[in-house]
Each structure stands twice: as C-alpha cells, then as structure tokens.
Design a protein around this motif. Structure first.
Motif, short mmCIF file in Angstrom:
data_model
loop_
_atom_site.label_atom_id
_atom_site.label_comp_id
_atom_site.label_asym_id
_atom_site.label_seq_id
_atom_site.Cartn_x
_atom_site.Cartn_y
_atom_site.Cartn_z
N LEU A 222 0.60 -1.15 0.11
CA LEU A 222 -0.35 0.23 -0.35
C LEU A 222 0.60 0.86 0.21
O LEU A 222 2.09 1.10 0.55
CB LEU A 222 -0.20 0.68 1.09
N ASP A 237 -3.30 1.30 -3.85
CA ASP A 237 -2.48 -0.25 -4.24
C ASP A 237 -1.51 -0.73 -4.81
O ASP A 237 -1.64 0.08 -6.48
CB ASP A 237 -3.84 -1.18 -3.98
N VAL A 244 -7.52 2.89 -2.85
CA VAL A 244 -8.48 2.81 -1.49
C VAL A 244 -8.89 3.19 -0.94
O VAL A 244 -10.38 2.98 -0.61
CB VAL A 244 -7.25 1.62 -0.80
N THR A 245 -8.22 4.61 -0.64
CA THR A 245 -9.00 5.05 0.46
C THR A 245 -7.84 6.56 0.37
O THR A 245 -7.03 6.53 0.11
CB THR A 245 -8.96 4.88 1.58
#
Length: 732
Positions: A222, A237, A244-245
């Motif tokens: 990550l 990712d 991802v966020t």
C-alpha cells in the motif's frame, strides 16, 4: 562483527555495577558537500544535499544536488571518515533518489521554472561507473521516489508544482500531478510498464490539482501519498494502481506557541484550526503511518502526526516540537509568523527491538528521535540531533547502527556554513548533545539563543550568567547552572531602562559588586540608524543605571566591529573596566585591536593594543571575549571567521603588568604580549560537526573552572547549534 564489542561492553557494565545506558545516537562525522565538486566546478557556488539514499550494505550514500544538477556519492565504508566517491551530472534538477543494487534511480526535473509545461524523467545511474545508463520519461515533474518492499516497482509522486508567485500561489494551477508506478525487471526500470494513477477528484481543497508530494510503501504494497497543499492523504494499492481510500489530514488547535515575529521567543499565543498540510510520510507498520506537517500554502501545524490507514488520528505532537526547539536554543524566532520549526522530514526504522521515528525540523536544524511505543500509545521522546542548516533528507541505516541527515541550505556566499551530510552512530552511550538547554518557567520553556558572552557569579561555583545579542529583543541576562549536565539555563533577567524593556547588541558581560558591566557593540556604518559602542552599568535586577559612551576623539575612528568583551578589576575608587574591541579601527595599525580601559571614578579612558594573529587568505581575525584572571592578567578569545579543522579558535592570555594605557589620541600605544592558553579548534571538531565559527563566550567561575560557549546567531543563516564546554580547572 559486533559481538565482541557487545560482550566487552556488557562485561564492563557488570563489573562497574551500573545499569547499561539506553542506546542513543551521537554524531561522528560531517561531510561538506562542496568536497564532491569536480575540478571544473566553482567550489564557491551553492550546493545542496536534499534527498539521500544508501546502498544495500550501507557503505555508499547518494544524494540529490538540485543546485548543481547532479547526483553526489559518498563513501562511508568508514562512517567516521566519509570520502568523496563521485559526482554525476544530470540533465536537470535532481529531486529524489532511491537505490537498488548498484543502480541509483534519480528523479530529474527538466522543465525548470516552466510550471505550465512540467517535464522530467527517471535517470538510472550506475554507481560503479558513475554514469547515467538509462532514462525513462515521466511526463511531468517528479518529486518523491521510493521502491515497493518486494523491489518489483518504483513509485513516483509527480507533483507538477505550482508557481508560488502566480496569484499568490493559489490553487488550481494545472496540469495536475499524479502517482506513477513503473515495473522493475532484472534490476532495471521497465518504462513500458509505466502506469499513471489519477489523483484528481478526491481532495476537498482543490480536487482538480492534487499536488502529490511524498510517497512511502508498506509491506502489503500500500502506497501512502501526501497531497500537501490539499491537506489530504491517499492510500493506493501498488499492485493494481487503485485508490483504496483517501481522507483529509485535518487540522490542529495549537496552544502555547509563538506566532509573532517580534524578536522575542514567547510561547504564550494560540492558533486554531491550523491545517496540517503534511510533507514527508513513512509507514510505522502495515496499519499506521507518520507525517511531518510542514505546511506549504495555508497550513503547517508545526508538528507530526500518527495516522491509522483509515484516517484515524492516533497521536499529534501539538506544540511539543516547537517547545523542544526552544529549550535547545534552536527555535527560529524569525519564522514565528510562518510555520515555526517547520517539520519537513520523516524517517522510520527498526534498530534492534526499537521502532524509531526521526522528525527533521527544517528551520530549527534538528532531528528529533522518538521511540514508537505501539498502537494507541504516544511515542516517547529520546533525544535531539544537531544537523546542518535546513535538514531535508533523513536516512536510517539500522544494519550498521547509523543514521544520516542531509541539509539543503548553503550560506557560503554569506560567509556561513556549507550544505552538509552528517553521520550519527547508535550505541549504549550518553547523548553528547545538547550541551546546554533551558528549564521551563511556569510550565513553558525559556527561549534562548545567540549566547554572545559569559560571566561568573562572584559568590557560588558553577553559577554563571550569559547575554543574548541583537538577534533578540529586549536584551536579557540568562542565569545558568553549570553544575548540571547538560548545563541548564534556569532563569532570565530582562534589561530595562527607565522602567521599560531595553534593546542593545550585548557582546560582553562582567559581574561587579551589586550588578553587572555590559558591553554593547556599535555599528556606525549602519545607514538607517548608526549605533554607538556603549558601556552599561546595570543593577542586579537588569536596570540600566548608566550608559557610558566613548569620547568623540575615540568614537570617530570606530567601525562596525566594536565592543566584544568586558572585564573589571579592582573595587571602589580603584575599579577599572576593560573592553576588548573585535578588530582594528580606522586609527589602528594593521593586526592590532584595541584594549580600552575606563575608570568610573575619574571617567578616564586609556588604550593598549592586542596583537592579532595573521588570518588565512580571505578571512579576518578578531577578539570575541575578555575575562579578568587577576589584578593584571586577562584571557581573551581570539578567532577567525572560518569553519572546520583549519579554522583558528584560541584562548590567549596576556598581562598588563608594567604597561600604562596610553591616553586617547596618543601616537605611541603599548602592545601586550600574548600566550596561548588553549587551542579550541580540536574541541569544536570533536563534536563531529563542521566546526562552529562563533566562539564568543568565556568565563572562569569562583572555583577556578573554565567555561566556553558558542554563539548560534539566533538561528539566522545558522544551524542553531550551540556548544558549551566545561574544561575544568583553568590551566596555569
């Protein structure tokens, strides 16, 4: 290889019956970046060492030098004796570097100041041949690079930075930056695999202009990315290139800070809702990362923050970073109205069983070291490391128990220190720095810096006084307890005149019955407001009782290198005050500085000459302190304005026995004979730094112990480092 040492150290501890010291870092060497310049480059030109990386076994360093458009290489096989190992010219400004095997991957900006058409590439440098062997176009301006933990990809923050002069630096300024992923095959960059990760549309501040700044990758692959000006963080990712966020870095309410540039370090103010605007970021583990909240556009919260990867704030340092800088004399008061100490760099590494966090303070020139105590717990402060000016790159080399800082600021053109790479070793030892720090008063640190003179209390051994020069206002006398280690500043007395705080350029202090004599340096060459050299009689409470000016027949010859030291002998009607002038005045022969005598009872002035040593070409020689060692014997600091092992920093003694000071205006002036007391240059070099230039304070306490201190210029074009020496009994 370390086992015999460890066993021997353990045996020594067991025999002594004392507990083993906690492993700490001490600086062991400094590499001056200009040493790496080839013969065809002007060594006086500005250099920088910005981002720094090491090879696998930690024996070779590579740093980016954007000023010289190059990659510099340093051999640290013997870390205590770093050596120049190569200089690789590049086609643009180098901004970041990482190393895999015998190859360095360097981010290079080729567009210069063309913000509308940013361009750059990734250069592959063979560390054996010192040649660029490949280039990969990045389609924009790269800032930060790193490798995934499996060495399968290189991750690049393409910032496409904004023009800070355009519309006051307001966003958006397109084209937008991105995150770029490139595969590695056979130890080489595979440009054909370049993947661009779109970062637009996620930040609330300006979603069209993300401004990616710094990247790091955890064991799970990550990538954490700081979008600094947007005060935002994203998790990507690296395997898929998917976001991802993402979440805001949030804001902080800061209490007990100094937010006003006024010459006074006063941590009594507040700022609310300060955007963190993080710069550097490092993973602490697979679930947490830590940011250095430098700020760039509208924010900068003066500290560091530990986040969970879901955006939860686990810890924020608040005002602690600035407070630490204040206690150590490193606080940059001139940056109070901006971002204070300005944390910019972050490094994380595991040494033995300890997970350590390193926080680099760009404006305070310190690295703060903390131990991660685990999830949900505040990190524990361990120590502070002095660095070169403006530490930018931080590098842990845990396999060798080493740590490295790279500083980007070079003030050689102003006669100051050059950019430097500093090396530290971790061992079971006592921290060598700081040598002096301040206590807290009412729960807040006593701010200090620019110690320009020392004096000893007449009643108690180890009790000293120091003065601060014109770097701060109003003038203060600092009370020092030299029986502690580190030496501690325990209080401060504000100098007042007619009941109001007063400001002078204090350079000399001597104790007298009921108070002090202070010497304020003049500058008659100052265009806006010429300053006179003044002798001050001051009470024990800091009240100016009398300002004594030079007679015009003497003052008319003064230059900007004036009063630097004051000493007093005798009492009552026999009291004589002596003043050391730093350098030759207009009426002095070359190589001779004035020693002035003043008798308060008769207001009579006299003059002797001190023979200055011949300085090296391009330097000057002068006096920086004066101390009475008896009724007719004195000590002075005689120094040049150079740095390093070749600089001249000495303590000299002389006697006035049999010498009668000449009247002002006399053509024949007696010259004292000096004797070397101590060469201070080796003492300065033992600190592992670049050998500080301004040795300005000296005194001998009631017990006959000798003390010396350096002046850090109020952290202005200076690293802020102060070295305080306790040499023990005065040599005879």
């Amino acid at each position: 290889m370390r086992q015999p040492f460890v066993l021997a150290a353990l045996a020594a501890v067991l025999l002594s019956g004392t507990a083993m010291a906690e492993p700490l870092f001490n600086r062991i060497a400094t590499f001056s970046v200009p040493q790496n310049l080839p013969a065809d480059r002007d060594p006086k030109k500005k250099t920088v060492s910005e981002i720094i990386a090491a090879n696998g076994d930690g024996t070779l360093l590579a740093y980016t030098d954007a000023e010289q458009k190059a990659l510099g290489i340093i051999d640290i096989a013997d870390p205590a004796n770093p050596k120049p190992a190569g200089f690789v010219p590049l086609e643009g400004e180098s901004t970041s570097v990482t190393i895999l095997g015998d190859k360095a991957f360097v981010a290079v900006v080729t567009s210069g100041d063309n913000f509308k058409e940013p361009a750059g590439h990734l250069a592959t440098v063979d560390l054996k041949t010192k040649q660029v062997v490949a280039k990969c176009d990045l389609g924009g301006q790269p800032d930060s690079v790193t490798l995934t933990k499996d060495k399968g990809k290189i991750v690049i923050a393409i910032e496409n930075e904004r023009d800070e002069k355009l519309n006051k630096g307001a966003l958006p300024q397109l084209p937008a930056g991105n995150l770029t992923l490139i595969g590695i095959k056979g130890g080489a960059i595979d440009c054909a695999t370049r993947q661009v990760v779109d970062m637009t549309g996620i930040a609330a501040v300006e979603p069209t202009d993300p401004e990616p700044e710094f990247v790091d990758v955890n064991q799970d692959g990550l990538v954490v990315v700081t979008l600094q000006e947007n005060n935002h963080l994203a998790i990507v990712d690296s395997k898929t290139g998917k976001v991802v966020t993402h979440f805001s870095a949030g804001s902080v309410d800061l209490k007990n800070i100094d937010k006003t540039r006024d010459g006074k370090i006063s941590p009594a103010e507040e700022l609310k809702g300060v955007a963190r605007e993080p710069d550097a970021v490092r993973w602490l583990d697979n679930d947490r990362f830590v940011t250095a909240n430098e700020g760039d556009w509208k924010g900068g919260s003066r500290g560091f923050t530990i986040f969970r990867k879901d955006g939860t704030v686990e810890f924020d340092s608040g005002s602690d970073v600035d407070h630490t800088a204040m206690r150590l004399g490193h606080y940059p008061e001139k940056r109070s109205g901006a971002k204070g100490s300005e944390p910019e760099g972050i490094e994380v590494a595991t040494y033995g069983n300890d997970r350590l966090i390193f926080v680099g303070l760009e404006r305070a020139s310190l690295v703060l070291v903390y131990k991660d105590e685990g999830a949900g717990k505040a990190p524990r402060f361990l120590q502070a490391l002095p660095t070169g000016i403006g530490p930018e790159g931080l590098l842990a080399i845990p396999q060798r128990d080493l740590f490295v800082s790279a500083s980007e600021t070079d003030v050689g053109e102003k006669g100051g220190a050059r950019s430097a790479v500093m090396i530290y070793r971790r061992a079971e030892q006592v921290a060598a720095y700081p040598t002096i720090q301040s206590a807290d008063e009412n729960g807040l640190p006593i701010g200090w810096g620019a110690l320009s003179g020392l004096a000893a209390d007449r009643t108690a051994p180890g009790k000293l006084f120091a003065i601060t020069d014109s770097a701060y206002t109003p003038s203060r006398l600092l009370q020092i307890d030299a029986t502690q280690k580190p030496v501690k500043i325990t209080g401060a007395i504000t100098v007042t005149r007619d009941g109001k705080p007063a400001s002078y350029d204090l350079e000399g202090i001597a104790t007298r019955e009921g108070g002090f004599w202070l010497a304020s340096e003049g500058n008659p060459e100052k265009k806006d407001a010429p300053l006179a050299d003044i002798l001050l009689r001051v009470s024990a409470k800091g009240e100016v009782e009398e300002e004594i000016h030079l007679p015009e027949a003497l003052a008319k010859h003064a230059v900007r290198f004036g009063f630097e030291g004051v000493a007093v002998i005798g009492t009552g009607a026999d009291e004589t005050v002596w003043l050391a002038v730093q350098r030759e005045w207009k009426d002095d022969p070359k190589g001779k500085a004035k020693l002035l005598s003043y008798k308060p009872a008769t207001k009579e002035w006299g003059v002797l000459h001190y023979p200055l040593s011949q300085p090296a070409a391009g330097f000057w020689m002068g006096l920086s302190e004066l101390v009475a060692l008896g009724d007719d014997r004195f000590a002075v600091i005689e120094r040049d304005n150079g740095f390093g092992a070749k600089a001249v920093k000495t303590l000299q003694t002389f006697s006035i026995k049999g010498l009668k000071p000449a009247a002002i205006g006399a053509t024949e002036i007696p010259t004292v004979t000096k004797t070397l007391l101590r060469d201070l240059t080796p003492d300065l070099m033992k600190a592992g730094g670049y050998g500080l230039d301004k040795v300005e304070g000296m005194t001998v306490d009631k017990a006959g112990n000798l003390f010396v201190v350096t002046d850090n210029d109020g952290v202005d074009d200076s690293s802020g480092e102060t070295q305080f020496f306790a040499f023990g009994p005065l040599p005879r």
